[in-house]
Design a protein around this motif. Sequence first.
Motif, PDB file in Angstrom:
ATOM      1  N   LEU B   4       8.045 -46.561  11.663  1.00  8.28           N
ATOM      2  CA  LEU B   4       8.658 -47.844  10.979  1.00  8.28           C
ATOM      3  C   LEU B   4       9.222 -47.256   9.834  1.00  8.28           C
ATOM      4  O   LEU B   4      10.414 -47.578   9.357  1.00  8.28           O
ATOM      5  N   THR B   5       8.266 -46.391   9.051  1.00  9.51           N
ATOM      6  CA  THR B   5       9.067 -45.847   7.765  1.00  9.51           C
ATOM      7  C   THR B   5      10.338 -45.144   7.987  1.00  9.51           C
ATOM      8  O   THR B   5      11.341 -45.378   7.365  1.00  9.51           O
ATOM      9  N   ASP B   6      10.341 -44.261   9.060  1.00  2.00           N
ATOM     10  CA  ASP B   6      11.596 -43.640   9.420  1.00  2.00           C
ATOM     11  C   ASP B   6      12.868 -44.655   9.537  1.00  2.00           C
ATOM     12  O   ASP B   6      13.882 -44.284   9.107  1.00  2.00           O
ATOM     13  N   PHE B   7      12.599 -45.551  10.409  1.00  2.00           N
ATOM     14  CA  PHE B   7      13.342 -46.591  10.615  1.00  2.00           C
ATOM     15  C   PHE B   7      14.003 -47.065   9.450  1.00  2.00           C
ATOM     16  O   PHE B   7      15.170 -47.286   8.999  1.00  2.00           O
ATOM     17  N   LEU B   8      12.982 -47.702   8.323  1.00  2.00           N
ATOM     18  CA  LEU B   8      13.391 -48.297   7.346  1.00  2.00           C
ATOM     19  C   LEU B   8      14.087 -47.363   6.292  1.00  2.00           C
ATOM     20  O   LEU B   8      15.264 -47.672   5.705  1.00  2.00           O
ATOM     21  N   GLN B   9      13.542 -46.088   6.130  1.00  2.00           N
ATOM     22  CA  GLN B   9      14.415 -45.205   5.412  1.00  2.00           C
ATOM     23  C   GLN B   9      15.927 -44.903   5.821  1.00  2.00           C
ATOM     24  O   GLN B   9      16.695 -44.802   4.965  1.00  2.00           O
ATOM     25  N   ASN B  10      16.037 -44.805   7.097  1.00  3.09           N
ATOM     26  CA  ASN B  10      17.286 -44.543   7.629  1.00  3.09           C
ATOM     27  C   ASN B  10      18.122 -45.817   7.476  1.00  3.09           C
ATOM     28  O   ASN B  10      19.418 -45.564   7.056  1.00  3.09           O
ATOM     29  N   THR B  11      17.635 -46.980   7.660  1.00  2.85           N
ATOM     30  CA  THR B  11      18.449 -48.152   7.279  1.00  2.85           C
ATOM     31  C   THR B  11      18.930 -48.110   5.933  1.00  2.85           C
ATOM     32  O   THR B  11      20.026 -48.694   5.579  1.00  2.85           O
ATOM     33  N   LEU B  12      17.869 -47.918   4.831  1.00  3.19           N
ATOM     34  CA  LEU B  12      18.389 -47.930   3.472  1.00  3.19           C
ATOM     35  C   LEU B  12      19.505 -46.805   3.367  1.00  3.19           C
ATOM     36  O   LEU B  12      20.387 -47.306   2.731  1.00  3.19           O
ATOM     37  N   ASP B  13      19.320 -45.634   3.871  1.00  5.65           N
ATOM     38  CA  ASP B  13      20.476 -44.516   3.927  1.00  5.65           C
ATOM     39  C   ASP B  13      21.637 -45.148   4.124  1.00  5.65           C
ATOM     40  O   ASP B  13      22.849 -44.787   3.575  1.00  5.65           O
ATOM     41  N   GLY B  14      21.423 -45.701   5.812  1.00  2.65           N
ATOM     42  CA  GLY B  14      22.534 -46.193   6.368  1.00  2.65           C
ATOM     43  C   GLY B  14      23.619 -47.286   5.332  1.00  2.65           C
ATOM     44  O   GLY B  14      24.620 -47.220   5.179  1.00  2.65           O
ATOM     45  N   LEU B  15      22.687 -48.200   4.822  1.00  4.19           N
ATOM     46  CA  LEU B  15      23.228 -49.092   3.826  1.00  4.19           C
ATOM     47  C   LEU B  15      24.171 -48.427   2.771  1.00  4.19           C
ATOM     48  O   LEU B  15      25.254 -48.956   2.519  1.00  4.19           O
ATOM     49  N   THR B  16      23.463 -47.392   2.081  1.00  2.43           N
ATOM     50  CA  THR B  16      24.493 -47.014   1.107  1.00  2.43           C
ATOM     51  C   THR B  16      25.386 -46.232   1.446  1.00  2.43           C
ATOM     52  O   THR B  16      26.674 -46.192   0.814  1.00  2.43           O
ATOM     53  N   LEU B  17      25.402 -45.361   2.634  1.00  5.15           N
ATOM     54  CA  LEU B  17      26.447 -44.750   3.120  1.00  5.15           C
ATOM     55  C   LEU B  17      27.459 -45.768   3.603  1.00  5.15           C
ATOM     56  O   LEU B  17      28.624 -45.542   2.987  1.00  5.15           O
ATOM     57  N   GLY B  18      27.098 -47.088   4.096  1.00  2.72           N
ATOM     58  CA  GLY B  18      27.920 -47.977   4.569  1.00  2.72           C
ATOM     59  C   GLY B  18      28.481 -48.618   3.380  1.00  2.72           C
ATOM     60  O   GLY B  18      29.793 -49.042   3.512  1.00  2.72           O
ATOM     61  N   GLY B 136       7.369 -47.425  -2.396  1.00  2.67           N
ATOM     62  CA  GLY B 136       6.276 -47.391  -1.315  1.00  2.67           C
ATOM     63  C   GLY B 136       6.521 -45.846  -0.660  1.00  2.67           C
ATOM     64  O   GLY B 136       6.608 -44.742  -1.325  1.00  2.67           O
ATOM     65  N   ALA B 137       6.936 -45.938   0.525  1.00  3.45           N
ATOM     66  CA  ALA B 137       6.769 -44.667   1.338  1.00  3.45           C
ATOM     67  C   ALA B 137       8.456 -44.265   1.351  1.00  3.45           C
ATOM     68  O   ALA B 137       8.717 -43.084   1.882  1.00  3.45           O
ATOM     69  N   LEU B 138       9.130 -45.216   0.907  1.00  6.40           N
ATOM     70  CA  LEU B 138      10.646 -45.088   0.989  1.00  6.40           C
ATOM     71  C   LEU B 138      11.245 -44.365  -0.417  1.00  6.40           C
ATOM     72  O   LEU B 138      10.527 -44.843  -1.414  1.00  6.40           O
ATOM     73  N   THR B 139      12.282 -43.793  -0.341  1.00  5.63           N
ATOM     74  CA  THR B 139      12.862 -43.192  -1.552  1.00  5.63           C
ATOM     75  C   THR B 139      14.302 -43.566  -1.548  1.00  5.63           C
ATOM     76  O   THR B 139      14.949 -43.842  -0.630  1.00  5.63           O
TER      77      THR B 139
END
Lengths: 234, 292
Positions: B4-18, B136-139
């Motif tokens: 789940l952490t991986d998924f959320l982190q990827n989503t966050l990275d994807g949003l900024t890339l997006g 939290g666990a995300l950067t």
Amino acid sequence: MLNVRDVVTAYGKIEALKGVSLEVAPGSITCLLGPNGAGKTTLMLTVAGVLRPRKGSILFGERDLTGLQPHAIVSAGIALVPENRLVFPHMTVLENLQAGAYQRKDDFEPDIEAMFGRFPRLKERAAQQAGTLSGGEQQMLAVARALMSRPKLLLMDEPSLGLAPLVVEEIFRIIADLHRDGTTIFLVEQNAHMALRVASHFYLIEQGRVSFSGTPGALAEDELIRRAYLGSAH
Amino acid sequence: MVLLTDFLQNTLDGLTLGASYALLALGFTLVFGVLRRANLSYGPAILFGAYCATWVYLKWSAGLLILAAVTIIGSIVAGTYVERLCFAPHRRGSAIAAMVASFALWMQLEELATLVLPKHLYAFPALYEGPALALGALTLRVESLIMLGAAVIVCGLLWWTLYRTRFGTAVRAVIDDASAAELAGIDVPRVFLLVFALSSAIGGLTGFLIVSSQEQVTPMLGMWSTLKGMLAMMLGGLGSLPGAIAGGIALGLLEAHSQWYLGPQLRDFVAYLLLFVLLAIRPPWMSTRSAS
């Protein structure tokens, strides 16, 4: 007021206007008749600056308008209501009117109110997208938008095209009103019966050349024109 | 939990890339929506701006604000040059002629940039030098936050310009019907030029944020910007500004997730595959006509 002299306009090698000369007197309603493909719309687009004449000149009062861009023609005081009433379909009625006043630096709010007074249907639909209006309403909007630039000369290309008879009546009533309020009008019309009721001078254009020029009386007396444009009703 | 952490982190990275793709797509779509013509030199104009800034940085070690201004101004100069040379002469003519001409200027701008600064990679000062934020666990990198904020502000300003100003009314009128717009007294060639300047300004700002986040600039920036802008525009429906934003975000998310789950080699492949499928089935939003 408007003086078209020996104008030749061509699409590639095909000359649509082969030396057209005509005049629109100030304060008049002048009507241009002619069969399809005779060059009526070409002449309107040439005067409005959308098409460039290959030869000849277009004078407006003392000014030479030949070769000017369309927006410069509008600021000189000529506005065209194009064939098929090109409104901005995804903009509201109000925004269409504002776009018509684009060149004006003064306050045009009173003019918008005046348009709503003249065309009450547009006021009801002010916030509606222009593309959702009926054909007649779009025609009124196209006329109102052209008037927003406060033209001295209004060009109208077949304002009754594709409209129901009652709406055509209304459009011609508006033309008569505008004329009474001091706007000079140069009109292309297929509906010669309606045009005869308002216009003071007629030109007939055939195959890119002016073939008749005269008053409504002279027009009605000409046997050939009567047969071609007025039918046997008279 | 790790999944789940991986998924959320990827989503966050994807949003900024997006967000960066959405900004690139906004600039690209603005020109496409108004002129109905693709400007292939969109990215190279951004490259030109970024290289101007790099040159100023190397020469005078100028600060970030100056470099941002130089990138934007450089992009506007190159963008309006492209408009005058490629698009103004073909206004009523062929769309293909304009596009091919813009391809020729792509080469010209790229050559000019690499002639002055011939190395394959130049360092660019960092947009932000502090540590990343921990949620939290995300950067979350502060640069990403700035990019997201810039995207929101640019969207807001663009909306305001299009719907609340006289110039915006003219632009929307030209989008709706250019012939009717010129008959209404709108100086259509001037609107085209200003739209190019606006598009290049958005592109230049985005380019500056990208190179200062990556702290480097390469000659690939030009091609990369045109491709990402065009791809995001096509995903969101040709010529639609909200579509460009949606397409940019979708492309960012898609790339971030496919890079993580399928590997970096397949990242671009997945994006182009999706475009291919969408173009084949043509969902309703891809046939939007209006840019407003």
